[in-house]
Design a protein around this motif. Structure first.
Motif, PDB file in Angstrom:
ATOM      1  N   GLN A  90      16.628   6.458 -16.656  1.00  0.00           N
ATOM      2  CA  GLN A  90      16.356   6.713 -17.917  1.00  0.00           C
ATOM      3  C   GLN A  90      14.958   7.799 -17.875  1.00  0.00           C
ATOM      4  O   GLN A  90      14.702   8.580 -18.741  1.00  0.00           O
ATOM      5  CB  GLN A  90      15.728   5.688 -18.820  1.00  0.00           C
ATOM      6  N   HIS A  91      14.385   7.744 -16.548  1.00  0.00           N
ATOM      7  CA  HIS A  91      13.385   8.615 -16.373  1.00  0.00           C
ATOM      8  C   HIS A  91      13.762   9.915 -15.762  1.00  0.00           C
ATOM      9  O   HIS A  91      12.758  10.579 -15.172  1.00  0.00           O
ATOM     10  CB  HIS A  91      11.946   7.989 -15.536  1.00  0.00           C
ATOM     11  N   ASP A 123       7.481   4.067  -8.617  1.00  0.00           N
ATOM     12  CA  ASP A 123       7.588   5.194  -8.211  1.00  0.00           C
ATOM     13  C   ASP A 123       8.789   5.991  -8.972  1.00  0.00           C
ATOM     14  O   ASP A 123       9.009   7.043  -8.990  1.00  0.00           O
ATOM     15  CB  ASP A 123       7.695   5.703  -6.782  1.00  0.00           C
ATOM     16  N   HIS A 124       9.859   4.897  -9.308  1.00  0.00           N
ATOM     17  CA  HIS A 124      11.029   5.359  -9.925  1.00  0.00           C
ATOM     18  C   HIS A 124      10.877   5.401 -11.557  1.00  0.00           C
ATOM     19  O   HIS A 124      11.697   5.869 -12.222  1.00  0.00           O
ATOM     20  CB  HIS A 124      12.138   4.376  -9.532  1.00  0.00           C
ATOM     21  N   ASN A 125       9.731   5.160 -12.053  1.00  0.00           N
ATOM     22  CA  ASN A 125       9.583   5.147 -13.425  1.00  0.00           C
ATOM     23  C   ASN A 125       8.045   5.548 -14.006  1.00  0.00           C
ATOM     24  O   ASN A 125       7.975   6.987 -13.988  1.00  0.00           O
ATOM     25  CB  ASN A 125       9.731   3.755 -14.130  1.00  0.00           C
ATOM     26  N   TYR A 126       7.128   4.767 -13.956  1.00  0.00           N
ATOM     27  CA  TYR A 126       5.762   5.239 -14.409  1.00  0.00           C
ATOM     28  C   TYR A 126       5.206   6.430 -13.608  1.00  0.00           C
ATOM     29  O   TYR A 126       4.894   7.346 -14.249  1.00  0.00           O
ATOM     30  CB  TYR A 126       4.795   3.981 -14.539  1.00  0.00           C
ATOM     31  N   ALA A 131       0.748  -1.361  -0.105  1.00  0.00           N
ATOM     32  CA  ALA A 131      -0.050   0.007   0.085  1.00  0.00           C
ATOM     33  C   ALA A 131       0.845   1.235  -0.171  1.00  0.00           C
ATOM     34  O   ALA A 131       1.684   1.542   0.765  1.00  0.00           O
ATOM     35  CB  ALA A 131      -0.793  -0.123   1.162  1.00  0.00           C
ATOM     36  N   GLY A 132       0.609   2.003  -1.109  1.00  0.00           N
ATOM     37  CA  GLY A 132       1.592   3.262  -0.924  1.00  0.00           C
ATOM     38  C   GLY A 132       1.696   3.799  -2.524  1.00  0.00           C
ATOM     39  O   GLY A 132       0.999   3.178  -3.276  1.00  0.00           O
ATOM     40  N   TRP A 133       2.391   4.775  -2.619  1.00  0.00           N
ATOM     41  CA  TRP A 133       2.726   5.465  -3.933  1.00  0.00           C
ATOM     42  C   TRP A 133       3.505   4.507  -4.870  1.00  0.00           C
ATOM     43  O   TRP A 133       4.984   4.593  -4.745  1.00  0.00           O
ATOM     44  CB  TRP A 133       3.486   6.798  -3.932  1.00  0.00           C
ATOM     45  N   GLY A 134       3.174   3.653  -5.548  1.00  0.00           N
ATOM     46  CA  GLY A 134       4.106   2.485  -5.914  1.00  0.00           C
ATOM     47  C   GLY A 134       3.190   1.010  -5.869  1.00  0.00           C
ATOM     48  O   GLY A 134       3.801   0.347  -6.580  1.00  0.00           O
TER      49      GLY A 134
END
Ligand code: FAD
Ligand code: SF4
Length: 650
Positions: free
Chosen positions: A105-106, A132-135, A7-10
């Motif tokens: 790359q993001h 959270d590190h990409n999309y 549960a969280g941002w990701g």
């Protein structure tokens, strides 16, 4: 069933084990529509895999080698004689030996993996390529606003606008926060999305027309967790990303093979404590602590998954929370097969391997891969959403998570969830913008990714066909008519059916042929290979041979012929089956063809019949294969053949 999810941002990616795996195409049943099958989704898997920058495990910079656990698992399967079934799957992890923070790359800064094996707790180094590190970073850069610590409680629809009500802040008594939108995308995971929709339909009655199919088709992805407490500290099996290998297994269980996958799992100390706490009662916990070997040096996990029935049903309990109806008995073959892996491995590693206590004590399965609950169908009676993921009867409400996956993937499912979501969102953007050729800009950097799991899937499939599949072999000898001692024309071949199930399902009943062909007046014998159609459905011929061979000069030839019914009645059928006219011609068609007739003498019939052998692992299976084939053959011989249509005169 206990369902674990992040549960969280990701979402789950924050605590998942990074495995980016595609399902085995050959194991997906007819619940999988064309648009979710590998042929259609593979490009989207490549897109999602590129976004996540996936790669198999690399060498640990401190040792210069892959983690010890990877090698232990590969050695294990070597000893079991199934090494090709083990593969190193793609992982969404940044392997980079430098200590420095660098941009991915993001444009998000990350550090390289230090092989701490704590991925399932969330990575403190930012080495996991969690969403959270990409999309989500890309979405935020393009104007999306994230609200965390917000739990959606209700969804309303006034016929033109959507209102989403959420509880935010620490005080549960605070009024719900209200947000409106013209489109709402639900991605709360299989359990929570289904729960939200069930509440909206049955409790709040804000979406009363949701399909009666809501809640159906829940799957735990066949998850089964076993643990081993090793009493030694070397080699250290807790280092490396949580999962580094996947082994595909085909376990024979009650007269049918069961397909499953097993992965190695590093278990952080904190997680083994948490698993302990899953036991609901204090006394049971105390008993479990006594039962456990004291002072284990390291805990090591076996994570199995496979195809369960996907027949669970999510409904609401009295307080409006999701409750699952689930019958273990319906997956008993799978669970039993998964349960056998532990003892088999325990013998090799000389340490006990036990299912998690929730299963051993209460028969309560644990899933980290909840799927289903929001079935897809064009028919609102059978599906909550249509193939475009839009909820039937509620324009602008979409579902984009594991709840719409139609059945167990039998593999770690997040890649399938992502690839299918990529495809669906592309369709929605094309639809809403009217730009039929719209593609995500990230396609520009996508190339075909290696799919390590496919090699293991294919190896196991061939193994099943070659050895585990019940089949038969028949040695057939025919003699050229008119051949004498000086011209011994002969066809001597082995007919092989690797899998009787497929043979019977195939309307043409094809089987493989290999052997030798000697033709009077030619040198030889030649090695022939090819195919035989045995009692093809709807055809006039009884059997058709398509053979090919190469002469010593390197010229390719074909030898084609059919056994046909020679009149009416069983005797005519016998005559038909004991004679074949082979037409022999150069494969390039450069020379005139010639014919030879081959016949089965009565003693050939007896000898060929006696040569029928069942193939399978056990005597019981070989005998059964023999019986199944004999029944098929006899019923085909005795069945009346369709009469040939008389040729019309022009
Ligand atoms: C320990 C663990 C290891 C795993 N390892 C792997 C692996 O290696 N490979 C793999 O493929 N899969 C793995 N999985 C499974 C994977 O994480 C899930 O399949 C995947 O994340 C499911 O995606 P989803 O979009 O359906 O939902 P989720 O990822 O679960 O996302 C749902 C999101 O919705 C939020 N949410 C839920 N309810 C509400 C609400 N009412 N209001 C607001 N927000 C809400 C949640 O906080 C969460 O952020 C693992 C899972 C766990 C728990
Ligand atoms: S092994 Fe450790 S550093 Fe590497 S991704 Fe997992 S938690 Fe992060």
């Amino acid at each position: 069933m206990i369902s674990l999810q992040g549960a969280g941002w990701g979402g789950g990616s924050l605590v998942y084990a990074n495995v980016f795996a595609r399902p085995a195409a050959s194991t997906l049943d007819d619940r999988w529509p064309d648009e979710l099958r590998r042929e259609e989704l593979d490009p989207y898997f490549d897109l999602a895999g590129t976004m996540l920058d996936v790669t198999p495990v690399k060498a640990d910079p401190t040792t210069g080698d892959v983690p010890a656990r990877t090698v232990v698992f590969e050695d294990l399967t070597e000893q079991m004689g199934i090494r090709p079934a083990t593969t190193r799957p793609n992982l969404a992890v940044r392997f980079d030996s430098s200590e420095a923070w660098t941009y991915n790359q993001h444009g998000v800064s990350q550090r390289g993996c230090t092989f701490t094996g704590e991925c399932v707790l969330g990575c403190n180094r930012s080495a996991k390529n969690s969403l959270d590190h990409n999309y989500l970073a890309v979405a935020e850069r393009n104007g999306a606003t994230a609200v965390i610590g917000s739990e959606v409680k209700r969804i309303d629809w006034d016929g033109s606008r959507w209102t989403v009500w959420a509880a935010e802040g620490p005080d549960p008594g605070e009024p719900l926060v209200r947000r409106t939108a013209t489109r709402v995308f639900l991605a709360a995971g299989a359990v929570s999305t289904t729960e939200l929709l069930l509440r909206s339909r049955d409790v709040d009655k804000t979406l009363p027309n949701l399909s009666p199919a809501l809640g159906h088709g829940f799957s735990g992805n066949g998850d089964y967790l076993a643990l081993s407490n090793l009493r030694h500290s070397a080699p250290d099996l807790t280092t490396g990303p949580t999962i580094t290998t996947t082994t595909v297994l085909d376990v024979w269980e009650r007269s049918r093979p069961v397909w499953l996958q097993v992965q190695d799992g590093a278990v952080p100390q904190a997680v083994s404590m948490m698993l302990n706490r899953l036991l609901p009662f204090r006394t049971v916990r105390a008993a479990w602590r006594r039962f456990r070997p004291r002072g284990p040096k390291q805990t090591f996990a076996f994570l199995s998954m496979g195809h369960d029935a996907g027949s669970g049903r999510l409904e609401l309990d009295g307080s409006g929370e999701a409750r699952l109806r689930w019958v273990n008995r319906w997956q008993s073959r799978l669970y039993r097969a998964e349960g056998r892996v532990g003892p088999a491995v325990a013998r090799i590693i000389r340490a006990p391997v036990r299912a998690v206590a929730t299963w051993s004590l209460f028969r309560l399965p644990v899933t980290v891969h909840p799927l289903g609950g929001v079935p897809t169908s064009s028919d609102p009676a059978k599906g909550v959403v249509g193939p475009d993921r839009q909820v039937h009867g509620y324009p602008g409400l979409y579902v984009m998570d594991g709840s719409v996956i139609p059945a167990s993937t039998g593999a770690n499912p997040s890649a399938t969830i992502m690839a299918s979501t990529e495809r669906a969102i592309e369709g929605i953007i094309r639809e809403t913008t009217g730009d039929r050729s719209w593609r995500a800009p990230e396609w520009a950097s996508v190339s075909k990714l290696p799919i390590p799991e496919d090699a293991a899937y294919n190896w196991m499939l061939q193994r099943r066909q070659g050895t585990a599949g019940d089949g038969v072999t028949i040695d057939e000898t025919m003699h050229e008519r008119g051949s004498d001692a000086s011209s011994t024309g002969e066809l001597r071949v082995r007919l092989e059916i690797p899998s009787l199930d497929r043979f019977r399902d195939d309307p043409e009943h094809r089987l493989s042929v290999a052997g030798t062909l000697t033709i009077s007046g030619f040198s030889g014998p030649y090695r022939v290979t090819g195919q035989l159609r045995m009692f093809p459905e709807g055809a006039n011929e009884l059997m058709r041979y398509d053979l090919e061979f190469t002469d010593p000069a390197g010229q390719d030839w074909t030898a084609v012929g059919s056994k046909r019914q020679q009149g009416l009645g069983p005797l005519a059928r016998y005559r038909g089956l004991t004679k074949i006219d082979l037409t022999i011609r150069r494969a390039d068609g450069s020379e005139a063809e010639f014919r030879r007739t081959f016949v089965l003498h009565p003693w050939d019939v007896v000898r060929n019949g006696a040569s029928i052998r069942g193939s399978g692992f056990t005597f019981h299976r070989r005998r059964r294969a023999f019986q199944v084939f004999s029944r098929f053959f006899l019923s085909a011989v005795l069945r009346p053949r369709p009469k040939r249509r008389p040729q019309r005169r022009r």
